[in-house]
Design an enzyme around this catalytic site. Structure first.
Site, PDB file in Angstrom:
ATOM      1  N   CYS A 100      36.835  42.680  29.079  1.00  0.00           N
ATOM      2  CA  CYS A 100      35.363  42.647  29.094  1.00  0.00           C
ATOM      3  C   CYS A 100      34.764  43.920  28.477  1.00  0.00           C
ATOM      4  O   CYS A 100      33.671  43.886  27.938  1.00  0.00           O
ATOM      5  CB  CYS A 100      34.833  42.571  30.518  1.00  0.00           C
ATOM      6  SG  CYS A 100      35.443  41.217  31.488  1.00  0.00           S
TER       7      CYS A 100
HETATM    8  N1  LIG Z   1      33.714  39.075  30.133  1.00  0.00           N
HETATM    9  C1  LIG Z   1      33.388  39.432  31.363  1.00  0.00           C
HETATM   10  O1  LIG Z   1      33.831  38.835  32.334  1.00  0.00           O
HETATM   11  N2  LIG Z   1      32.521  40.420  31.502  1.00  0.00           N
HETATM   12  C2  LIG Z   1      32.168  40.999  32.749  1.00  0.00           C
HETATM   13  C3  LIG Z   1      30.698  41.057  32.915  1.00  0.00           C
HETATM   14  C4  LIG Z   1      30.289  41.667  34.228  1.00  0.00           C
HETATM   15  C5  LIG Z   1      28.787  41.814  34.376  1.00  0.00           C
HETATM   16  N3  LIG Z   1      28.450  42.514  35.574  1.00  0.00           N
HETATM   17  C6  LIG Z   1      28.130  40.456  34.370  1.00  0.00           C
HETATM   18  O2  LIG Z   1      27.953  39.893  35.462  1.00  0.00           O
HETATM   19  O3  LIG Z   1      27.770  39.950  33.307  1.00  0.00           O
END
Ligand SMILES: NC(=O)NCCC[C@H](N)C(=O)O
EC number: 3.5.3.6
Length: 408
Positions: free
Chosen positions: A396
């Site tokens: 991510c």
């Molecule tokens: N690709 C992913 O799973 N990204 C993590 C994103 C975490 C962020 N706090 C969200 O909820 O969008």
């Protein structure tokens, strides 16, 4: 290997160049009462989060990866003054500011910084206390008196995987599921429209579309096959739209596998439950293994889009579509449902593959990491106390710009 600015034809080809964002003061603008809306569960300690992130970047560099930072690319993209002014205006408008006096004050405030500091300030958010004369004496202001921000922070930006994605020699700029993350994609718009290096990039999806898609759902399985999660964040209509554009002569892709996953926060994107770590090896949350629906989007001989449904184990479906005799699904958390749940929550399945059979992982997911090692995967372990509080892991936190093509 070609000289294109973007080259991502797999999840596992040797990583050569990657986009990161080192978390900044936006994390210090998190407050308990607004965490849910801003998609956080806790408030990371910034100093340690930055140290952890620097270690992530060091591991990448030590392994021959060029690291570029989001704020630098955006600063380069707005070097012309007219572009910069347009960018500022769009940013202010998308932050929800419509009132003229307020817009003027903010315009002036942003222009008082250098380009890069202005971008960092935009990411950080603006507190009401920091602009002299901000106080408006209009009715809205009286009603919102307790709200401490003029512009909200953007704390999710260190998850560079989500607002856009690189696919083949092109990119998708996303319409995000939430208002808070949708603001992030403006940076991608300027990179792909105005940056000298990236402005020729083909776009397979744009932020002006109606349906949401997020990069954590987009996995390049090989040079012909893209997997996209149908998730809490990615709408099936967005996948169809993307298919219409991507499955053309302009790209090498001929198939999209739309993988239906549970619509819940723990499984928010496909890459929170499933990542590719080698030619025939994947990490997988145990709950995803059996009886899954996958929709295959491809064109028939007349160029018409056809959709077929596959149901069964992900293992069998992947074997069929990736032409493999055998694949190994490595269970996050091993055989314990407790370890699996805990480590998946902390992104144990969310590995960043930097070469076939070589991944970056969070230290806290030691059960999963040991299983990966036992399966012959080389793990580069990074510290993870604070970064993990944002609910995203190494995949991510990275957007590959260039990967070496795999030998066919
Ligand atoms: N690709 C992913 O799973 N990204 C993590 C994103 C975490 C962020 N706090 C969200 O909820 O969008």
């Amino acid at each position: 290997m070609n000289n294109l600015a973007i080259n991502v034809n797999s999840e596992i080809g040797k990583l050569k160049k990657v986009l990161l964002h080192r978390p900044g003061k936006e994390l210090e603008n998190l407050m308990p009462e607004y965490l849910e809306r801003l998609l956080f569960d806790d408030i990371p300690y910034l100093k340690i989060a930055q140290e952890e992130h620097d270690e992530f970047a060091n591991i990448l560099r030590k392994n021959g990866v060029e690291v570029v930072y989001l704020e630098d690319l955006v600063a380069e993209s707005i070097s012309k003054n007219d572009v910069k002014l347009q960018f500022i205006d769009e940013f202010i408008e998308e932050a929800g500011i419509k009132e003229d006096r307020e817009t003027n004050l903010l315009r002036e405030y942003f222009q008082s910084f250098s380009n890069k500091d202005m971008i960092l300030k935009m990411m950080e958010g603006i507190r009401k206390t920091e602009i002299k004369d901000y106080k408006l004496k209009n009715l809205t202001d009286y009603l919102n008196n307790d709200y401490p921000f003029i512009i909200d922070p953007m704390p999710n930006l260190y998850f560079t995987r989500d607002p856009f994605a690189t696919v083949g020699n092109g990119a998708t700029i996303h319409k995000m599921h939430t208002v808070t993350r949708n603001r992030e994609t403006l940076f991608a718009k300027y990179i792909f429209n105005c940056n000298q290096t990236y402005k020729e990039t083909k776009l397979w999806y744009d932020r002006s579309e109606d349906f949401s898609i997020e990069g954590g759902d987009v996995l390049v399985l090989n040079e012909k096959t893209l997997a996209v999660g149908i998730s809490q964040r990615t709408h099936p209509n967005a996948i169809e739209k993307l298919a219409n554009k991507l499955l053309t002569e302009d790209s090498n892709f001929d198939k999209i596998l739309a993988i239906d996953i549970p619509k819940q926060r723990t499984f928010m994107h496909l890459d929170t439950v499933f990542t590719m770590v080698d030619y025939d090896k994947f990490t997988m949350h145990p709950n995803i293994k059996n009886d899954i629906s996958v929709y295959v989007l491809e064109r028939d001989n007349n160029g018409k889009m056809i959709i077929s449904e596959e149901q069964g184990s992900l293992e069998d479906i992947l074997k069929k579509y990736l032409n493999l005799d055998k694949i190994n699904l490595i269970k996050c958390g091993g055989n314990s449902i407790i370890d699996a749940a805990r480590e998946q929550w902390n992104d144990g399945s969310n590995t960043l593959c930097i070469a076939p059979g070589e991944v970056i992982v969070y230290s806290r997911n030691y059960v999963t990491n040991q299983v990966l090692q036992e399966e012959g995967i080389k793990t580069h372990v990074m510290p993870s106390s604070e970064l993990s509080r944002g609910r995203g892991g190494p995949r991510c936190m990275s957007m590959p710009l260039i990967r070496e093509d795999l030998n066919k």
